[in-house]
Motif scaffolding. Sequence first.
Motif, PDB file in Angstrom:
ATOM      1  N   LEU A  24      31.928  44.687  35.088  1.00 51.92           N
ATOM      2  CA  LEU A  24      31.327  44.461  33.780  1.00 51.92           C
ATOM      3  C   LEU A  24      30.732  45.764  33.245  1.00 51.92           C
ATOM      4  O   LEU A  24      30.118  46.523  34.001  1.00 51.92           O
ATOM      5  N   PRO A  25      30.869  46.016  31.942  1.00 51.99           N
ATOM      6  CA  PRO A  25      30.443  47.315  31.392  1.00 51.99           C
ATOM      7  C   PRO A  25      28.998  47.338  30.914  1.00 51.99           C
ATOM      8  O   PRO A  25      28.681  48.052  29.959  1.00 51.99           O
ATOM      9  N   PHE A  26      28.103  46.577  31.556  1.00 56.96           N
ATOM     10  CA  PHE A  26      26.735  46.460  31.056  1.00 56.96           C
ATOM     11  C   PHE A  26      25.741  47.198  31.951  1.00 56.96           C
ATOM     12  O   PHE A  26      25.942  47.339  33.154  1.00 56.96           O
ATOM     13  N   ASP A  27      24.658  47.623  31.321  1.00 55.20           N
ATOM     14  CA  ASP A  27      23.574  48.268  32.056  1.00 55.20           C
ATOM     15  C   ASP A  27      22.546  47.244  32.531  1.00 55.20           C
ATOM     16  O   ASP A  27      21.868  47.464  33.541  1.00 55.20           O
ATOM     17  N   ILE A  28      22.410  46.154  31.794  1.00 57.80           N
ATOM     18  CA  ILE A  28      21.466  45.090  32.137  1.00 57.80           C
ATOM     19  C   ILE A  28      22.165  43.748  31.945  1.00 57.80           C
ATOM     20  O   ILE A  28      22.776  43.511  30.902  1.00 57.80           O
ATOM     21  N   VAL A  29      22.079  42.883  32.940  1.00 66.32           N
ATOM     22  CA  VAL A  29      22.627  41.525  32.839  1.00 66.32           C
ATOM     23  C   VAL A  29      21.522  40.534  33.178  1.00 66.32           C
ATOM     24  O   VAL A  29      20.906  40.625  34.243  1.00 66.32           O
TER      25      VAL A  29
ATOM     26  N   ARG B  75      35.676  42.586  41.199  1.00 60.78           N
ATOM     27  CA  ARG B  75      35.264  43.760  41.963  1.00 60.78           C
ATOM     28  C   ARG B  75      36.069  45.009  41.597  1.00 60.78           C
ATOM     29  O   ARG B  75      35.624  46.147  41.836  1.00 60.78           O
ATOM     30  N   HIS B  76      37.234  44.819  41.026  1.00 62.18           N
ATOM     31  CA  HIS B  76      38.090  45.950  40.664  1.00 62.18           C
ATOM     32  C   HIS B  76      38.013  46.285  39.169  1.00 62.18           C
ATOM     33  O   HIS B  76      38.568  47.291  38.735  1.00 62.18           O
ATOM     34  N   HIS B  77      37.363  45.454  38.399  1.00 68.10           N
ATOM     35  CA  HIS B  77      37.218  45.683  36.959  1.00 68.10           C
ATOM     36  C   HIS B  77      35.823  45.199  36.570  1.00 68.10           C
ATOM     37  O   HIS B  77      35.636  44.086  36.114  1.00 68.10           O
TER      38      HIS B  77
ATOM     39  N   LEU C 289      31.170  35.691  29.774  1.00 66.17           N
ATOM     40  CA  LEU C 289      30.743  37.023  30.209  1.00 66.17           C
ATOM     41  C   LEU C 289      31.780  37.643  31.141  1.00 66.17           C
ATOM     42  O   LEU C 289      32.133  38.829  31.015  1.00 66.17           O
ATOM     43  N   LEU C 290      32.280  36.845  32.073  1.00 67.40           N
ATOM     44  CA  LEU C 290      33.246  37.354  33.052  1.00 67.40           C
ATOM     45  C   LEU C 290      34.648  37.450  32.481  1.00 67.40           C
ATOM     46  O   LEU C 290      35.527  38.050  33.102  1.00 67.40           O
ATOM     47  N   GLY C 291      34.873  36.861  31.309  1.00 69.23           N
ATOM     48  CA  GLY C 291      36.196  36.918  30.704  1.00 69.23           C
ATOM     49  C   GLY C 291      37.116  35.856  31.252  1.00 69.23           C
ATOM     50  O   GLY C 291      38.137  36.171  31.875  1.00 69.23           O
ATOM     51  N   SER C 292      36.752  34.595  31.022  1.00 67.08           N
ATOM     52  CA  SER C 292      37.537  33.487  31.558  1.00 67.08           C
ATOM     53  C   SER C 292      38.962  33.537  31.051  1.00 67.08           C
ATOM     54  O   SER C 292      39.211  33.702  29.855  1.00 67.08           O
ATOM     55  N   ARG C 293      39.917  33.428  31.972  1.00 70.35           N
ATOM     56  CA  ARG C 293      41.327  33.443  31.621  1.00 70.35           C
ATOM     57  C   ARG C 293      41.794  32.043  31.233  1.00 70.35           C
ATOM     58  O   ARG C 293      41.168  31.046  31.544  1.00 70.35           O
ATOM     59  N   MET C 294      42.935  31.983  30.570  1.00 72.22           N
ATOM     60  CA  MET C 294      43.528  30.687  30.264  1.00 72.22           C
ATOM     61  C   MET C 294      44.007  30.027  31.550  1.00 72.22           C
ATOM     62  O   MET C 294      44.270  30.698  32.544  1.00 72.22           O
ATOM     63  N   PRO C 295      44.117  28.704  31.567  1.00 72.58           N
ATOM     64  CA  PRO C 295      44.583  28.007  32.775  1.00 72.58           C
ATOM     65  C   PRO C 295      45.944  28.499  33.237  1.00 72.58           C
ATOM     66  O   PRO C 295      46.761  28.976  32.457  1.00 72.58           O
ATOM     67  N   ARG C 296      46.154  28.361  34.540  1.00 74.22           N
ATOM     68  CA  ARG C 296      47.436  28.659  35.200  1.00 74.22           C
ATOM     69  C   ARG C 296      47.772  30.148  35.211  1.00 74.22           C
ATOM     70  O   ARG C 296      48.925  30.531  35.349  1.00 74.22           O
ATOM     71  N   THR C 297      46.775  31.011  35.019  1.00 68.61           N
ATOM     72  CA  THR C 297      47.015  32.436  35.216  1.00 68.61           C
ATOM     73  C   THR C 297      46.618  32.795  36.641  1.00 68.61           C
ATOM     74  O   THR C 297      45.833  32.114  37.277  1.00 68.61           O
ATOM     75  N   SER C 298      47.176  33.883  37.145  1.00 65.01           N
ATOM     76  CA  SER C 298      46.955  34.242  38.545  1.00 65.01           C
ATOM     77  C   SER C 298      45.545  34.776  38.782  1.00 65.01           C
ATOM     78  O   SER C 298      45.021  34.699  39.889  1.00 65.01           O
TER      79      SER C 298
ATOM     80  N   ALA D 278      29.274  34.066  43.229  1.00 64.43           N
ATOM     81  CA  ALA D 278      30.120  35.054  43.900  1.00 64.43           C
ATOM     82  C   ALA D 278      30.904  35.876  42.879  1.00 64.43           C
ATOM     83  O   ALA D 278      31.009  37.105  42.992  1.00 64.43           O
ATOM     84  N   ARG D 279      31.470  35.194  41.861  1.00 65.52           N
ATOM     85  CA  ARG D 279      32.242  35.908  40.843  1.00 65.52           C
ATOM     86  C   ARG D 279      31.346  36.846  40.030  1.00 65.52           C
ATOM     87  O   ARG D 279      31.759  37.941  39.650  1.00 65.52           O
ATOM     88  N   LEU D 280      30.120  36.413  39.744  1.00 70.25           N
ATOM     89  CA  LEU D 280      29.202  37.249  38.973  1.00 70.25           C
ATOM     90  C   LEU D 280      28.794  38.488  39.749  1.00 70.25           C
ATOM     91  O   LEU D 280      28.860  39.612  39.233  1.00 70.25           O
ATOM     92  N   LEU D 281      28.369  38.311  40.995  1.00 75.94           N
ATOM     93  CA  LEU D 281      27.872  39.443  41.778  1.00 75.94           C
ATOM     94  C   LEU D 281      28.949  40.470  42.048  1.00 75.94           C
ATOM     95  O   LEU D 281      28.682  41.678  42.034  1.00 75.94           O
ATOM     96  N   GLU D 282      30.169  40.021  42.294  1.00 74.65           N
ATOM     97  CA  GLU D 282      31.233  40.988  42.575  1.00 74.65           C
ATOM     98  C   GLU D 282      31.624  41.776  41.328  1.00 74.65           C
ATOM     99  O   GLU D 282      32.192  42.868  41.432  1.00 74.65           O
ATOM    100  N   ALA D 283      31.327  41.228  40.146  1.00 76.64           N
ATOM    101  CA  ALA D 283      31.710  41.905  38.906  1.00 76.64           C
ATOM    102  C   ALA D 283      30.663  42.895  38.419  1.00 76.64           C
ATOM    103  O   ALA D 283      30.902  43.628  37.457  1.00 76.64           O
TER     104      ALA D 283
END
Length: 600
Positions: free
Chosen positions: A280-285, A276-278, A260-269, A299-304
Amino acid sequence: MTTTVPTDPFDRRLALGATGLLRTFNEAGVLEAADVHVARRLGGLVAEETPSVLLATALAVRAVRQGSVCLDPRTIAELPLEEHVEVVWPEPEAWLADIAASPLVEQQILRLDQDLLYLDRYWREEVQVCDDLLARLALRAPEVEEALLEAGLDRVFPADDPHRDFGEQRTTARQAAHRWTTVLTGGPGTGKTTTVAGVLALVAEQHEHAAGERPRIALAAPTGKAAARLQAAVTDAIGKFQSVDQDRLTGVRAVTVHSLLGSRMPRTSVRFKHDRHHRLPFDIVVVDEASMLSLSMAARLLEALRPQTRLLLVGDADQLSSVDAGAVLSDIVRGLEAHPRKPVERLVTTHRFGEGIGHLAQALRDAETDPTSAADRVVEVLSSGHEDVEWIDPDDVDAMAAFRADLHARAADLLDTARRRSAAEAVEALDRHRLLCAHREGPYGVAGWNREVERMLAEHGESYVYQDWYAGRPVLVTSNDRLLGLNNGDMGITVFGEGRLRVVLPGVDGLTSFPTTRMPAVETVYAMTIHKSQGSQASTVSVILPPEDSPLLTRELFYTAVTRAQDKVRVVGSEAAVRAAATRTVQRASGLRDRLSSAR
């Protein structure tokens, strides 16, 4: 002091350069070498050499490793340790004074907050989760067309249904429609998924009325297995609605929270695409099995989330928490139950279990407020002769022989089904029985019971179970593989298909299969840990309780194991172990509950 860690200088658990309290607690087995090394490294950054402060730092690292968010110096000495460990703890007040005066705290490498000691990262995440939740609760409530809502409630949860009383679901759904954030908790079988589906239908109707279009809905769960179960359960619940509601919810899919959060590949920054800056584009989660959410993932979910995204956190607050640091759902439920905005809804009426399992689960829930009498009630239920509850004394030779014979019969049936039936039937056979253990190793652990089942199979002519792969081998995925779409905790069964051995696993889109050569790390799973069983169910569940002095033996662990059963639960354990499980709670140090409850 009795030493539990060997003093062999080559033992990997010993930090050879440790001195003072670090050495004492390391040799006693309280601290791992990694805890000591991190503490010494952090102390070296600011020239901190005070023994009690370095000990507190190492214990803060250990706390996170064991599931706590922080260290509570006032109560750490009261927590159970492994058998025979004896250490002398620093006096709490003097210890806290040393910590407060440390440059580690002054330079915010460690955080001392309300006498709780945090590694900086976890302090920041706890504060963030608290702030983000309170900010959502402070928002102006969404506008609701009341007449439309009441008509929707009558349609989705009819008050005059002759087969079921939807009173709790109607009340919860009505409240959820008026909030941006709802926390829905309740035990298995209380109708949480039915309620979620109803809330989605009602909120989708409100959104369509206000915006003229269908809302964008996301369903998520912490693991792939839980996401697959959420997808199936919600789809089934939606299928019972009228066509107008089915049309609004067509195509709703469940994914893991990582996806859902868009997990990145390992070793990315950047770890996740959405933050918080990008947003989630949903109306209901909707996030199901929220008891499995770690503090970091919460924390990652709420900020998104966008402020005006409706959030529905769903789970059983009495279950075991995440294997990672934090007890987020439990903290949120207990911290916000008395909040003026009343975001917490509890479902209490059980519709799934037989009488015995239901009584046993309730007795374990009651143990939170009255442990002693609840333990008596647990013993009473186990002894009552209910058809769906069986209690086996591990010292009863005949009873244990019968139990082992039954395990062999169930394992043999699984092998036979995988060899002679369809892949779908083999996957279904996985859920006929689950053998659950608290420990991974030792005579009461998963490894020992897996070997025991394999031995019994081999003695009856199934010697190929000692091969790496064979038709009928049940496996548990132990690492994530994004390319294959497999997640740690997924379960599957090995079958012979397309000319070779393949592993078939249930998923969100039905069954998937992979050649054994393409599978990530897996382990044989005739038995599994109770932690790994979260998010799954089986018709019959057998629970192996460790001795009463095991620090893993807790009410949450026992409750989680019992409530995995749909039709029958078998408990293998002494009365002393049962009573210990009913009266001892998981000790996870956290400040989130108090932060939330103190903010009014």
